[in-house]
Write a protein that holds these residues in place. Structure first.
Motif, PDB file in Angstrom:
ATOM      1  N   GLU A   1      -2.636 -12.963  -2.752  1.00 12.31           N
ATOM      2  CA  GLU A   1      -3.650 -12.304  -3.561  1.00 12.31           C
ATOM      3  C   GLU A   1      -3.336 -10.819  -3.615  1.00 12.31           C
ATOM      4  O   GLU A   1      -3.146 -10.167  -2.589  1.00 12.31           O
ATOM      5  N   THR A   2      -3.250 -10.279  -4.833  1.00 12.24           N
ATOM      6  CA  THR A   2      -3.018  -8.853  -5.037  1.00 12.24           C
ATOM      7  C   THR A   2      -4.149  -8.307  -5.886  1.00 12.24           C
ATOM      8  O   THR A   2      -4.433  -8.840  -6.952  1.00 12.24           O
ATOM      9  N   ALA A   3      -4.794  -7.241  -5.422  1.00 16.14           N
ATOM     10  CA  ALA A   3      -5.969  -6.714  -6.107  1.00 16.14           C
ATOM     11  C   ALA A   3      -5.838  -5.220  -6.340  1.00 16.14           C
ATOM     12  O   ALA A   3      -5.264  -4.498  -5.524  1.00 16.14           O
ATOM     13  N   LEU A   4      -6.380  -4.779  -7.468  1.00 14.71           N
ATOM     14  CA  LEU A   4      -6.490  -3.351  -7.762  1.00 14.71           C
ATOM     15  C   LEU A   4      -7.967  -2.992  -7.866  1.00 14.71           C
ATOM     16  O   LEU A   4      -8.696  -3.583  -8.661  1.00 14.71           O
ATOM     17  N   VAL A   5      -8.406  -2.020  -7.062  1.00  9.65           N
ATOM     18  CA  VAL A   5      -9.756  -1.478  -7.129  1.00  9.65           C
ATOM     19  C   VAL A   5      -9.656  -0.077  -7.714  1.00  9.65           C
ATOM     20  O   VAL A   5      -8.952   0.776  -7.156  1.00  9.65           O
ATOM     21  N   GLU A   6     -10.328   0.158  -8.842  1.00  9.43           N
ATOM     22  CA  GLU A   6     -10.363   1.488  -9.451  1.00  9.43           C
ATOM     23  C   GLU A   6     -11.766   2.063  -9.248  1.00  9.43           C
ATOM     24  O   GLU A   6     -12.760   1.413  -9.574  1.00  9.43           O
TER      25      GLU A   6
ATOM     26  N   TYR B   1      -4.639  -2.505  -3.702  1.00 12.35           N
ATOM     27  CA  TYR B   1      -4.402  -1.165  -4.238  1.00 12.35           C
ATOM     28  C   TYR B   1      -5.762  -0.508  -4.507  1.00 12.35           C
ATOM     29  O   TYR B   1      -6.689  -1.168  -4.981  1.00 12.35           O
ATOM     30  N   VAL B   2      -5.843   0.798  -4.256  1.00 15.48           N
ATOM     31  CA  VAL B   2      -7.049   1.561  -4.574  1.00 15.48           C
ATOM     32  C   VAL B   2      -6.632   2.787  -5.378  1.00 15.48           C
ATOM     33  O   VAL B   2      -5.812   3.592  -4.910  1.00 15.48           O
ATOM     34  N   LEU B   3      -7.157   2.904  -6.580  1.00 18.76           N
ATOM     35  CA  LEU B   3      -6.871   4.044  -7.451  1.00 18.76           C
ATOM     36  C   LEU B   3      -8.136   4.883  -7.545  1.00 18.76           C
ATOM     37  O   LEU B   3      -9.168   4.417  -8.038  1.00 18.76           O
ATOM     38  N   ALA B   4      -8.067   6.126  -7.052  1.00 22.65           N
ATOM     39  CA  ALA B   4      -9.264   6.965  -6.971  1.00 22.65           C
ATOM     40  C   ALA B   4      -8.861   8.430  -7.102  1.00 22.65           C
ATOM     41  O   ALA B   4      -7.690   8.759  -7.302  1.00 22.65           O
ATOM     42  N   ASP B   5      -9.842   9.320  -6.955  1.00 24.13           N
ATOM     43  CA  ASP B   5      -9.571  10.757  -7.040  1.00 24.13           C
ATOM     44  C   ASP B   5      -8.900  11.279  -5.777  1.00 24.13           C
ATOM     45  O   ASP B   5      -8.291  12.346  -5.788  1.00 24.13           O
TER      46      ASP B   5
ATOM     47  N   ARG C   1      -4.290  11.131 -10.290  1.00 23.45           N
ATOM     48  CA  ARG C   1      -5.098  10.257  -9.428  1.00 23.45           C
ATOM     49  C   ARG C   1      -4.280   9.841  -8.219  1.00 23.45           C
ATOM     50  O   ARG C   1      -3.050   9.928  -8.210  1.00 23.45           O
ATOM     51  N   PHE C   2      -4.996   9.362  -7.199  1.00 16.89           N
ATOM     52  CA  PHE C   2      -4.349   9.005  -5.937  1.00 16.89           C
ATOM     53  C   PHE C   2      -4.326   7.484  -5.790  1.00 16.89           C
ATOM     54  O   PHE C   2      -5.354   6.823  -5.928  1.00 16.89           O
ATOM     55  N   LEU C   3      -3.139   6.938  -5.492  1.00 16.98           N
ATOM     56  CA  LEU C   3      -2.985   5.497  -5.288  1.00 16.98           C
ATOM     57  C   LEU C   3      -2.730   5.217  -3.814  1.00 16.98           C
ATOM     58  O   LEU C   3      -1.849   5.825  -3.195  1.00 16.98           O
ATOM     59  N   THR C   4      -3.527   4.326  -3.256  1.00 13.52           N
ATOM     60  CA  THR C   4      -3.342   3.891  -1.873  1.00 13.52           C
ATOM     61  C   THR C   4      -3.109   2.388  -1.871  1.00 13.52           C
ATOM     62  O   THR C   4      -3.768   1.653  -2.598  1.00 13.52           O
ATOM     63  N   ARG C   5      -2.178   1.941  -1.057  1.00 18.50           N
ATOM     64  CA  ARG C   5      -1.862   0.508  -0.983  1.00 18.50           C
ATOM     65  C   ARG C   5      -1.912   0.034   0.462  1.00 18.50           C
ATOM     66  O   ARG C   5      -1.371   0.666   1.359  1.00 18.50           O
TER      67      ARG C   5
ATOM     68  N   HIS D   1     -14.758  -2.173   3.149  1.00 22.80           N
ATOM     69  CA  HIS D   1     -15.464  -1.006   2.640  1.00 22.80           C
ATOM     70  C   HIS D   1     -14.467   0.136   2.460  1.00 22.80           C
ATOM     71  O   HIS D   1     -13.565   0.330   3.292  1.00 22.80           O
ATOM     72  N   LEU D   2     -14.628   0.885   1.379  1.00 22.14           N
ATOM     73  CA  LEU D   2     -13.692   1.944   1.019  1.00 22.14           C
ATOM     74  C   LEU D   2     -14.356   3.306   1.194  1.00 22.14           C
ATOM     75  O   LEU D   2     -15.453   3.540   0.683  1.00 22.14           O
ATOM     76  N   THR D   3     -13.692   4.216   1.915  1.00 24.50           N
ATOM     77  CA  THR D   3     -14.215   5.562   2.136  1.00 24.50           C
ATOM     78  C   THR D   3     -13.096   6.576   1.923  1.00 24.50           C
ATOM     79  O   THR D   3     -11.916   6.278   2.147  1.00 24.50           O
ATOM     80  N   GLN D   4     -13.470   7.771   1.496  1.00 23.94           N
ATOM     81  CA  GLN D   4     -12.480   8.813   1.257  1.00 23.94           C
ATOM     82  C   GLN D   4     -11.878   9.276   2.577  1.00 23.94           C
ATOM     83  O   GLN D   4     -12.571   9.516   3.559  1.00 23.94           O
ATOM     84  N   ALA D   5     -10.554   9.399   2.605  1.00 17.95           N
ATOM     85  CA  ALA D   5      -9.852   9.849   3.803  1.00 17.95           C
ATOM     86  C   ALA D   5     -10.104  11.337   4.047  1.00 17.95           C
ATOM     87  O   ALA D   5     -10.484  12.080   3.130  1.00 17.95           O
ATOM     88  N   ALA D   6      -9.880  11.775   5.263  1.00 16.92           N
ATOM     89  CA  ALA D   6     -10.108  13.184   5.618  1.00 16.92           C
ATOM     90  C   ALA D   6      -9.159  14.101   4.862  1.00 16.92           C
ATOM     91  O   ALA D   6      -9.520  15.220   4.499  1.00 16.92           O
ATOM     92  N   GLU D   7      -7.936  13.646   4.601  1.00 21.08           N
ATOM     93  CA  GLU D   7      -6.953  14.441   3.885  1.00 21.08           C
ATOM     94  C   GLU D   7      -6.207  13.557   2.892  1.00 21.08           C
ATOM     95  O   GLU D   7      -6.099  12.338   3.084  1.00 21.08           O
TER      96      GLU D   7
END
Length: 350
Positions: A48-53, A229-233, A275-279, A294-300
């Motif tokens: 399973e491969t998922a993209l969360v925007e 994958y998470v695509l966010a600011d 934008r910032f991509l995290t995998r 649950h998704l949270t913004q990283a410190a840096e």
């Protein structure tokens, strides 16, 4: 409703149904699916491969599930935290995501002997239908209710056969006010040929907390690889849905800009500004699932790319070649000694 064609296409690309505890449903035994449970005869999920925007209060989720089954009746269920909207996406998106985030490969050389030998390492009880729409080849119903038995009975009446464990796991989502999406392939679409697999479905909904629902995975029967994958600011951290098991591994974290995506047209449609991509990569054990991701913004916004070390096996000199080298060296020494002796004799004669 005959869905044999759908089951066949699952083997190549079933880019479908926005993560959210997607459930394959049919008359058979429940099998594994990282996002939930799979109920179909001889169904073998692969990955399973998922993209969360994340776009302000709106979350968009697209999932690619690769699986195989011989069942002639397969359908899908998934919970969402609020009323959702649907659109069709392009499966090439996941290929492009893999290309921009794949680990860097470093090589080490290991010499094997010259003959090629050498080893390799190895609400009340009522149910309300809030939506009933057709999107591409799919027919979707979106339900509300607080009684998981009532929802299960409604789904059963519509040819969605849920095992008791799966119906029980729907309960917490319904109690929290979530909706359930039920999806069928439309009968007329089942007779068509989709050479590149079924088109992906992009699901959008409002949420106060970014989340990738995983609790239905506890009803699965086998562990399943998950790539998220998470695509966010900004760079995003994820919680571990299986605290008793290994947590998801960070594989990539980096900025994407529109001018860098000329060769990735599907991804460029989503990245209209920096934008910032995290995998993250994980293997989900259903026995260890206790919560959603649950998704949270990283410190840096620290960038990262995983490194994979691969071994290159190079052929060393054979015994014959080594003998030739030695003999050549001896010959050269002999010639040098002979030359010195010859020079001395000529000097003595003079």
């Amino acid at each position: 409703m005959r869905l044999f064609v759908l089951a066949r296409w699952l083997l190549t690309v079933l880019a479908l149904l926005g993560g959210l505890g997607a459930v394959l449903v049919g008359p058979g035994v429940a099998n594994a699916c990282a996002c939930g449970a799979a109920i179909a005869d001889d169904l073998t999920p692969v990955r399973e491969t998922a993209l969360v925007e994340l776009d302000g209060p709106t979350e968009h989720v697209t999932v690619n599930i690769t699986a195989d089954t011989t069942s002639d009746s397969v359908a899908f269920l998934m919970p969402v935290p609020s009323r959702a909207e649907f659109a069709i996406a392009d499966a090439a998106l996941f290929t492009e995501l893999d290309e921009v985030s794949r680990p860097r490969v470093e090589y080490r050389e290991k010499e094997i002997d010259g003959n090629g030998a050498g080893g390799v390492e190895a609400p009340g009880g009522e149910v309300t239908v809030v939506d009933h729409v057709e999107v591409g080849p799919y027919e979707l119903a979106q339900l509300t209710g607080t009684d998981n038995r009532a929802v299960s009975d409604w789904l059963t009446a519509k040819d969605f056969t849920l095992p008791p464990d799966l119906a029980r796991h729907l309960g917490p989502y319904l109690a929290e006010g979530w909706l359930v999406i039920a999806v069928h392939l439309r009968p007329e679409a089942a007779e068509k040929t989709f050479d590149d697999g079924l088109p992906p479905m992009r699901i959008s909904f409002a949420t106060t907390e970014p989340v990738y629902p995983m609790r239905l995975s506890a009803a699965a029967k086998r562990s399943q690889p998950l790539r998220l994958y998470v695509l966010a600011d900004h760079r995003m951290d994820v919680t571990d849905p299986t605290p008793g098991d290994s947590e998801p591994d960070l594989t990539f974290a980096g900025w994407l800009t529109p001018d860098e995506l000329d060769e990735h047209p599907e991804l460029a449609k989503l990245v209209t500004e920096r934008r910032f991509l995290t995998r993250y990569d994980a293997r989900v054990d259903p026995e260890e699932v206790t919560d959603d991701i649950h998704l949270t913004q990283a410190a840096e916004d620290e960038t990262y790319r995983a490194v994979v070390v691969q071994t290159r096996y190079v052929r060393g000199p054979s015994t014959a070649e080594m003998t030739l080298v030695v003999l050549s060296g001896v010959a050269l020494v002999g010639l040098a000694v002979g030359a010195v002796v010859l020079v001395r004799r000529r000097r003595q004669r003079r």
